[in-house]
Write a protein that holds these residues in place. Sequence first.
Motif, mmCIF file in Angstrom:
data_model
loop_
_atom_site.group_PDB
_atom_site.id
_atom_site.type_symbol
_atom_site.label_atom_id
_atom_site.label_comp_id
_atom_site.label_asym_id
_atom_site.label_seq_id
_atom_site.Cartn_x
_atom_site.Cartn_y
_atom_site.Cartn_z
ATOM 1 N N ALA A 298 -13.704 3.273 -8.708
ATOM 2 C CA ALA A 298 -12.340 3.049 -9.209
ATOM 3 C C ALA A 298 -11.381 4.112 -8.685
ATOM 4 O O ALA A 298 -10.234 3.812 -8.315
ATOM 5 C CB ALA A 298 -12.344 3.035 -10.733
ATOM 6 N N ALA A 299 -11.847 5.354 -8.638
ATOM 7 C CA ALA A 299 -11.004 6.431 -8.114
ATOM 8 C C ALA A 299 -10.726 6.238 -6.635
ATOM 9 O O ALA A 299 -9.612 6.504 -6.149
ATOM 10 C CB ALA A 299 -11.666 7.781 -8.363
ATOM 11 N N LEU A 300 -11.744 5.793 -5.887
ATOM 12 C CA LEU A 300 -11.562 5.490 -4.465
ATOM 13 C C LEU A 300 -10.476 4.443 -4.285
ATOM 14 O O LEU A 300 -9.605 4.568 -3.409
ATOM 15 C CB LEU A 300 -12.881 4.994 -3.882
ATOM 16 N N PHE A 301 -10.503 3.403 -5.119
ATOM 17 C CA PHE A 301 -9.507 2.343 -5.034
ATOM 18 C C PHE A 301 -8.107 2.900 -5.288
ATOM 19 O O PHE A 301 -7.167 2.617 -4.533
ATOM 20 C CB PHE A 301 -9.837 1.243 -6.045
ATOM 21 N N ARG A 302 -7.961 3.679 -6.341
ATOM 22 C CA ARG A 302 -6.636 4.216 -6.674
ATOM 23 C C ARG A 302 -6.085 5.099 -5.561
ATOM 24 O O ARG A 302 -4.886 5.112 -5.289
ATOM 25 C CB ARG A 302 -6.702 5.013 -7.977
ATOM 26 N N LYS A 303 -6.972 5.822 -4.895
ATOM 27 C CA LYS A 303 -6.529 6.768 -3.868
ATOM 28 C C LYS A 303 -6.267 6.113 -2.525
ATOM 29 O O LYS A 303 -5.336 6.514 -1.811
ATOM 30 C CB LYS A 303 -7.592 7.863 -3.714
ATOM 31 N N TRP A 304 -7.062 5.090 -2.166
ATOM 32 C CA TRP A 304 -7.068 4.593 -0.800
ATOM 33 C C TRP A 304 -6.628 3.144 -0.606
ATOM 34 O O TRP A 304 -6.271 2.771 0.519
ATOM 35 C CB TRP A 304 -8.475 4.729 -0.207
ATOM 36 N N ALA A 305 -6.685 2.306 -1.621
ATOM 37 C CA ALA A 305 -6.410 0.882 -1.403
ATOM 38 C C ALA A 305 -5.018 0.687 -0.805
ATOM 39 O O ALA A 305 -4.046 1.326 -1.206
ATOM 40 C CB ALA A 305 -6.536 0.105 -2.708
ATOM 41 N N LEU A 306 -4.934 -0.207 0.171
ATOM 42 C CA LEU A 306 -3.651 -0.487 0.817
ATOM 43 C C LEU A 306 -2.612 -0.910 -0.205
ATOM 44 O O LEU A 306 -1.435 -0.559 -0.098
ATOM 45 C CB LEU A 306 -3.837 -1.589 1.863
ATOM 46 N N SER A 307 -3.048 -1.667 -1.210
ATOM 47 C CA SER A 307 -2.138 -2.119 -2.264
ATOM 48 C C SER A 307 -1.594 -0.944 -3.064
ATOM 49 O O SER A 307 -0.421 -0.946 -3.460
ATOM 50 C CB SER A 307 -2.862 -3.100 -3.191
ATOM 51 N N GLU A 308 -2.433 0.065 -3.285
ATOM 52 C CA GLU A 308 -2.009 1.221 -4.058
ATOM 53 C C GLU A 308 -1.139 2.170 -3.229
ATOM 54 O O GLU A 308 -0.318 2.901 -3.788
ATOM 55 C CB GLU A 308 -3.228 1.975 -4.595
ATOM 56 N N LEU A 309 -1.322 2.169 -1.924
ATOM 57 C CA LEU A 309 -0.518 3.019 -1.050
ATOM 58 C C LEU A 309 0.872 2.446 -0.794
ATOM 59 O O LEU A 309 1.725 3.105 -0.189
ATOM 60 C CB LEU A 309 -1.236 3.225 0.290
ATOM 61 N N GLY A 310 1.097 1.197 -1.217
ATOM 62 C CA GLY A 310 2.416 0.581 -1.061
ATOM 63 C C GLY A 310 2.727 0.107 0.342
ATOM 64 O O GLY A 310 3.894 -0.055 0.694
ATOM 65 N N ILE A 311 1.688 -0.146 1.152
ATOM 66 C CA ILE A 311 1.926 -0.544 2.541
ATOM 67 C C ILE A 311 1.455 -1.962 2.832
ATOM 68 O O ILE A 311 1.581 -2.439 3.959
ATOM 69 C CB ILE A 311 1.251 0.431 3.525
ATOM 70 N N LEU A 312 0.933 -2.645 1.835
ATOM 71 C CA LEU A 312 0.343 -3.962 2.057
ATOM 72 C C LEU A 312 1.345 -4.943 2.661
ATOM 73 O O LEU A 312 1.023 -5.676 3.608
ATOM 74 C CB LEU A 312 -0.197 -4.505 0.737
#
Length: 383
Positions: A298-312
């Motif tokens: 879950a922490a990996l997702f919050r830190k790295w997911a394209l959706s979380e980075l705002g670039i999707l």
Amino acid sequence: MNVQPQEPGFAPDEDPFKVQHGGFYRRWLSMFDDLGELRALVGRLEATTEEDWVPLWRAAGGQHEEAGDRLEAAGDHAGARKEYLEAKTYYAIARFPGEISPLKAEASADCARAYRKASRHLDPPLEIVEVACDGRSIRAHFRAPRSDRPVPAVLIMCGSDVFKEDRGWAAEMALSEGLASLVMDAPGTGENPFPWEPDSVRAWVAAIDWLAARPEIDAGRIGAFGISRGGYSVMQLAGTYPEMVRAVVAVAGHPFGYRLSEAETAAVVEARNRRRAFVFGPAGGGPSFPEWSAETEAALFRKWALSELGILDRITQPILMINGKHDHLAPIGNIYFMLEHGPVTGREARVYADAGHCAFKYYREWAPASFRWLKEKLSRLPG
């Protein structure tokens, strides 16, 4: 009687005592013409700790390097290159998962040396270059086809435990399609001094700018290709620098924005913790990989997911995604997520039903097809 070589079985895991598709040696299987020697060496393995691991693989690499030296002295450059590449691959296995100790660093130096020897007579030549970024220098490999006008190019992005010396085949395939290439280690690996953090994408951005500044390159026709962590990085770069990255091939990659189910999370956690059981550093040392849990995922997702980075939403260029259905590290839900988000057209995917992480079992199909695809997409761009 003509006995056919036995084809490896399939099992998506990280067991270094087995040679099988989807398993530990998937990273290198396509680099061997004959798996007999590899199987014999694996059969001699007694432990993965570096005191046992490194000497076995370095000795195999040394034998091939010496054979290459003899062929080189005799003027057989093609034969020497083949032996040097075999040496490079055995040295690469020796250094797995990276330069985590002085002994592993020695094996890494062996790998780089053998690769340089294998590249001495390439035409067009291999150019070892330095990419400047924020006061640091990243060593990379550049090749360009001979042409009287600028050509399209592709940035070849490496992953977490396979370095640029192991991606020379990708540069060859790019050349076969008339594409220049820059092969660069991922942040946190090899000769890339940047740490593995989300903002390390600036190192990839610098590589794109370096390519664009080369007189051989058509700056309006640059694409990117990545495998495993490189498959994630190519997507991150696509969303960070879409004005310059015009087409991408992502082989595996995680996380894009797909939220794993509870069962998928449990399977990923189990697979990663099985991998953790093998120690590749000194005997008595700590695990080579971190302990994994649902909270870690879950922490990996919050830190790295394209959706979380705002670039999707910035990823609108043509994308080709490839993976095996039974990927135990980067579930294929990532591919379906990207197909469901973004432009209606321009996104393509190939999922192999009986393959694992990165679908290396079908490398001889998807690898050349990827560079044909890149050539087609980059060639269609307006001049």
